[in-house]
Design an enzyme around this catalytic site. Structure first.
Site, short mmCIF file in Angstrom:
data_model
loop_
_atom_site.label_atom_id
_atom_site.label_comp_id
_atom_site.label_asym_id
_atom_site.label_seq_id
_atom_site.Cartn_x
_atom_site.Cartn_y
_atom_site.Cartn_z
N ASP A 134 0.86 -1.18 0.00
CA ASP A 134 0.00 0.00 0.00
C ASP A 134 0.90 1.24 0.00
O ASP A 134 1.47 1.61 1.03
CB ASP A 134 -0.92 0.00 1.22
CG ASP A 134 -2.03 -1.06 1.14
OD1 ASP A 134 -1.82 -2.09 0.46
OD2 ASP A 134 -3.08 -0.87 1.77
N LYS A 138 -6.78 3.51 -3.29
CA LYS A 138 -7.21 3.53 -1.89
C LYS A 138 -7.41 4.97 -1.45
O LYS A 138 -6.62 5.85 -1.83
CB LYS A 138 -6.14 2.82 -1.04
CG LYS A 138 -6.34 2.85 0.46
CD LYS A 138 -5.21 2.04 1.12
CE LYS A 138 -5.21 2.19 2.64
NZ LYS A 138 -4.12 1.42 3.28
N LYS A 155 -10.24 0.52 -2.42
CA LYS A 155 -10.13 0.30 -0.97
C LYS A 155 -10.43 1.60 -0.23
O LYS A 155 -9.60 2.51 -0.19
CB LYS A 155 -8.73 -0.20 -0.61
CG LYS A 155 -8.52 -0.43 0.89
CD LYS A 155 -7.14 -1.02 1.17
CE LYS A 155 -6.86 -1.09 2.67
NZ LYS A 155 -5.54 -1.69 2.97
#
Length: 260
Positions: A102, A166, A202
């Protein structure tokens, strides 16, 4: 009664989509052990645990055989690390066994007009991640704020090779919002329609109730279709949410508690 059934249905759908997170500054090895145990529930496993890089090897050992992925963060949380250092951080995490990286996009550079710098960092980090490991790019939408810039950041991340986009780190004042989610999911739909590219989504930070999770799932269903959401395309970045999901499934309506 109907509400309880609906909440249980949402919880059943959401639990295997959770990236169970501990990104607390005071996180310890003992906390990681507890997190890994929480990841395997009586109702099934979460999708992944999301932790700091120094704990990746430990989590890989403790989750062996469970099917739970290990995600970690790089260029976190401020997004200001130089690209060579971020690439080195990424390579070490992959060597330690991370399944998901991430990456915080250099969002301040992006907001300052250095879009090429942000794009190049994503490209280089993606190149350092061998399949089947995946790259999620954190846009930090609560700091970008402007809808047009959030859409542009989504497009840049997708074009540079993101497997997921995300919303947030969970470390700023404004994290996941439905408004930002709609913009990002629309960019994902555009990429699917125009380039036959399937990118995941996300939302992360501040999602703590079953109702909130249900709102994000409903939004994804509306934009991308009812068959789109799966652990391969959708994750919740959260810690407190899991308690609420289990409570709904157990019929105890447990509160989410504190957490990312």
């Amino acid at each position: 009664m109907t509400e309880t059934i609906d909440l249980a249905d949402v919880a059943r759908r959401a639990l295997p989509l959770v990236d169970l997170t501990n990104l607390n500054d005071d996180c310890t090895a003992e906390d990681i052990t507890a997190l890994c145990k929480r990841a395997v529930t009586a109702h099934g496993t979460v999708a992944a645990v999301c932790i700091y890089p120094q704990f990746v090897a430990q989590a890989v050992r403790e989750l062996k055989g469970t099917g739970v992925r290990v995600a970690t963060v790089v260029n976190f949380p401020a997004g200001g690390t130089e690209t060579l250092d971020v690439v080195a951080e990424t390579k070490k995490a992959v060597e330690d066994g991370a399944d998901d990286i991430d990456l915080v996009m250099p969002y301040r550079a992006f907001m300052d007009g250095r879009k090429g710098f942000a794009e190049e960092q994503i490209i280089q980090v993606k190149a350092a991640i061998p399949a089947p490991a995946i790259l999620k790019v954190i846009l930090e939408t609560g700091e970008i704020r402007d809808p047009l810039l959030i859409h542009m950041a989504s497009q840049i991340a997708i074009g540079a090779g993101a497997d997921f986009i995300k919303t947030s780190t969970g470390k700023v004042e404004v994290n996941a919002t439905l408004e930002a989610a709609e913009i990002m999911l629309t960019a994902i739909e555009e990429a699917r329609r125009d380039h036959q590219k399937n990118v995941g989504f996300k939302p992360a930070g501040g999602i703590r109730t079953v109702e909130e999770a249900g709102a994000y799932l409903a939004l994804a269903d509306r934009i991308l279709g009812h068959n789109w959401v799966s652990a391969q395309t959708f994750r919740f970045g959260a810690s407190g949410l899991l308690n609420a999901l289990i409570g709904a499934l157990d019929g105890t309506n447990a509160s989410a508690g504190e957490g990312y």
